[in-house]
Design a protein around this motif. Sequence first.
Motif, PDB file in Angstrom:
ATOM      1  N   ALA A  26       0.834  -1.195   0.000  1.00  0.00           N
ATOM      2  CA  ALA A  26       0.000   0.000   0.000  1.00  0.00           C
ATOM      3  C   ALA A  26       0.875   1.253   0.000  1.00  0.00           C
ATOM      4  O   ALA A  26       1.945   1.271   0.618  1.00  0.00           O
ATOM      5  CB  ALA A  26      -0.919  -0.011   1.211  1.00  0.00           C
ATOM      6  N   ASP A  52       1.241  12.132  -4.609  1.00  0.00           N
ATOM      7  CA  ASP A  52      -0.075  11.555  -4.335  1.00  0.00           C
ATOM      8  C   ASP A  52      -1.196  12.517  -4.715  1.00  0.00           C
ATOM      9  O   ASP A  52      -2.360  12.101  -4.801  1.00  0.00           O
ATOM     10  CB  ASP A  52      -0.173  11.178  -2.851  1.00  0.00           C
ATOM     11  CG  ASP A  52       0.259  12.308  -1.941  1.00  0.00           C
ATOM     12  OD1 ASP A  52       1.399  12.265  -1.458  1.00  0.00           O
ATOM     13  OD2 ASP A  52      -0.548  13.230  -1.741  1.00  0.00           O
ATOM     14  N   ARG A  70       0.124   7.728 -12.891  1.00  0.00           N
ATOM     15  CA  ARG A  70      -0.008   6.731 -11.842  1.00  0.00           C
ATOM     16  C   ARG A  70      -1.419   6.195 -11.810  1.00  0.00           C
ATOM     17  O   ARG A  70      -2.366   6.872 -12.186  1.00  0.00           O
ATOM     18  CB  ARG A  70       0.373   7.322 -10.478  1.00  0.00           C
ATOM     19  CG  ARG A  70      -0.450   8.530 -10.062  1.00  0.00           C
ATOM     20  CD  ARG A  70       0.135   9.171  -8.808  1.00  0.00           C
ATOM     21  NE  ARG A  70      -0.075   8.318  -7.635  1.00  0.00           N
ATOM     22  CZ  ARG A  70       0.638   8.395  -6.523  1.00  0.00           C
ATOM     23  NH1 ARG A  70       1.624   9.270  -6.418  1.00  0.00           N
ATOM     24  NH2 ARG A  70       0.370   7.591  -5.500  1.00  0.00           N
ATOM     25  N   ASP A  71      -1.533   4.962 -11.354  1.00  0.00           N
ATOM     26  CA  ASP A  71      -2.822   4.326 -11.159  1.00  0.00           C
ATOM     27  C   ASP A  71      -2.813   3.763  -9.744  1.00  0.00           C
ATOM     28  O   ASP A  71      -2.233   2.710  -9.487  1.00  0.00           O
ATOM     29  CB  ASP A  71      -3.022   3.220 -12.195  1.00  0.00           C
ATOM     30  CG  ASP A  71      -4.390   2.569 -12.093  1.00  0.00           C
ATOM     31  OD1 ASP A  71      -5.024   2.650 -11.021  1.00  0.00           O
ATOM     32  OD2 ASP A  71      -4.827   1.962 -13.086  1.00  0.00           O
ATOM     33  N   ASP A  72      -3.442   4.462  -8.834  1.00  0.00           N
ATOM     34  CA  ASP A  72      -3.377   4.060  -7.435  1.00  0.00           C
ATOM     35  C   ASP A  72      -4.152   2.775  -7.168  1.00  0.00           C
ATOM     36  O   ASP A  72      -3.827   2.041  -6.230  1.00  0.00           O
ATOM     37  CB  ASP A  72      -3.888   5.185  -6.542  1.00  0.00           C
ATOM     38  CG  ASP A  72      -2.898   6.348  -6.487  1.00  0.00           C
ATOM     39  OD1 ASP A  72      -3.269   7.418  -5.983  1.00  0.00           O
ATOM     40  OD2 ASP A  72      -1.753   6.174  -6.954  1.00  0.00           O
ATOM     41  N   SER A  73      -5.160   2.502  -7.958  1.00  0.00           N
ATOM     42  CA  SER A  73      -5.932   1.269  -7.756  1.00  0.00           C
ATOM     43  C   SER A  73      -5.067   0.045  -8.045  1.00  0.00           C
ATOM     44  O   SER A  73      -5.270  -1.024  -7.460  1.00  0.00           O
ATOM     45  CB  SER A  73      -7.172   1.265  -8.639  1.00  0.00           C
ATOM     46  OG  SER A  73      -6.817   1.217 -10.009  1.00  0.00           O
ATOM     47  N   ARG A  74      -4.100   0.198  -8.941  1.00  0.00           N
ATOM     48  CA  ARG A  74      -3.197  -0.904  -9.277  1.00  0.00           C
ATOM     49  C   ARG A  74      -1.823  -0.723  -8.656  1.00  0.00           C
ATOM     50  O   ARG A  74      -0.954  -1.579  -8.826  1.00  0.00           O
ATOM     51  CB  ARG A  74      -3.062  -1.029 -10.792  1.00  0.00           C
ATOM     52  CG  ARG A  74      -4.365  -1.338 -11.489  1.00  0.00           C
ATOM     53  CD  ARG A  74      -4.181  -1.513 -12.984  1.00  0.00           C
ATOM     54  NE  ARG A  74      -5.441  -1.855 -13.649  1.00  0.00           N
ATOM     55  CZ  ARG A  74      -5.549  -2.090 -14.936  1.00  0.00           C
ATOM     56  NH1 ARG A  74      -4.493  -2.033 -15.709  1.00  0.00           N
ATOM     57  NH2 ARG A  74      -6.726  -2.399 -15.451  1.00  0.00           N
ATOM     58  N   ARG A  75      -1.620   0.406  -7.974  1.00  0.00           N
ATOM     59  CA  ARG A  75      -0.319   0.725  -7.362  1.00  0.00           C
ATOM     60  C   ARG A  75       0.780   0.681  -8.406  1.00  0.00           C
ATOM     61  O   ARG A  75       1.806   0.001  -8.229  1.00  0.00           O
ATOM     62  CB  ARG A  75      -0.009  -0.210  -6.194  1.00  0.00           C
ATOM     63  CG  ARG A  75      -0.980  -0.111  -5.029  1.00  0.00           C
ATOM     64  CD  ARG A  75      -0.393  -0.720  -3.782  1.00  0.00           C
ATOM     65  NE  ARG A  75      -0.061  -2.118  -3.980  1.00  0.00           N
ATOM     66  CZ  ARG A  75      -0.895  -3.126  -3.703  1.00  0.00           C
ATOM     67  NH1 ARG A  75      -2.098  -2.859  -3.260  1.00  0.00           N
ATOM     68  NH2 ARG A  75      -0.498  -4.365  -3.888  1.00  0.00           N
ATOM     69  N   THR A  76       0.563   1.371  -9.501  1.00  0.00           N
ATOM     70  CA  THR A  76       1.563   1.422 -10.555  1.00  0.00           C
ATOM     71  C   THR A  76       1.906   2.869 -10.915  1.00  0.00           C
ATOM     72  O   THR A  76       1.086   3.774 -10.756  1.00  0.00           O
ATOM     73  CB  THR A  76       1.096   0.706 -11.827  1.00  0.00           C
ATOM     74  OG1 THR A  76      -0.106   1.335 -12.290  1.00  0.00           O
ATOM     75  CG2 THR A  76       0.830  -0.765 -11.568  1.00  0.00           C
TER      76      THR A  76
END
Length: 117
Positions: A26, A52, A70-76
Motif C-alpha cells: 500500500a 499523491d 499513476r494508477d493508485d488502484s493498481r499501485r503502478t
Amino acid sequence: VQLQAYGGGLVEAGGSLRLSCAVSSALGRHNVLGWFRQAPGNQRELVATISDRNIRNYADATKGRFTISRDDSRRTVSLQMNDLKPEDTAVYYCNANIFDQRWQTYWGQGTQVTVSS
C-alpha cells in the motif's frame, strides 16, 4: 515494499517506449513515485516524479517528451517516453518515497532503455 519495473528495450531515435512499475505494498496517504535513470559513467538523475496529489515534476531534458502517470488502484507508476534520443539511453529505475511515520525510499531493479541513432 518491492518495486518491479518492466517495459524497457531497444528503440530507434524518434521512437517511443512505455515503462511501468508495480509497487507491492500500500502506498499510504503521502507518497511520491518517480523514475530516475543512470547512464554509464554518470550519476543517477531524476527523470520525473508524481505526487499523491498528481503534481508532476520533470527534468528539463525530458519535459515535453515524457509523461509520468499513476494508477493508485493498481499501485503502478508509468512513464510514456516519446521522441526518444540516443542520450536517453540509460538504466531506468522506478522509485517510491512513502510516508509511514517517516519518509522511506524504495527502488526498483532497473530496466535498460537503449536508443539507437
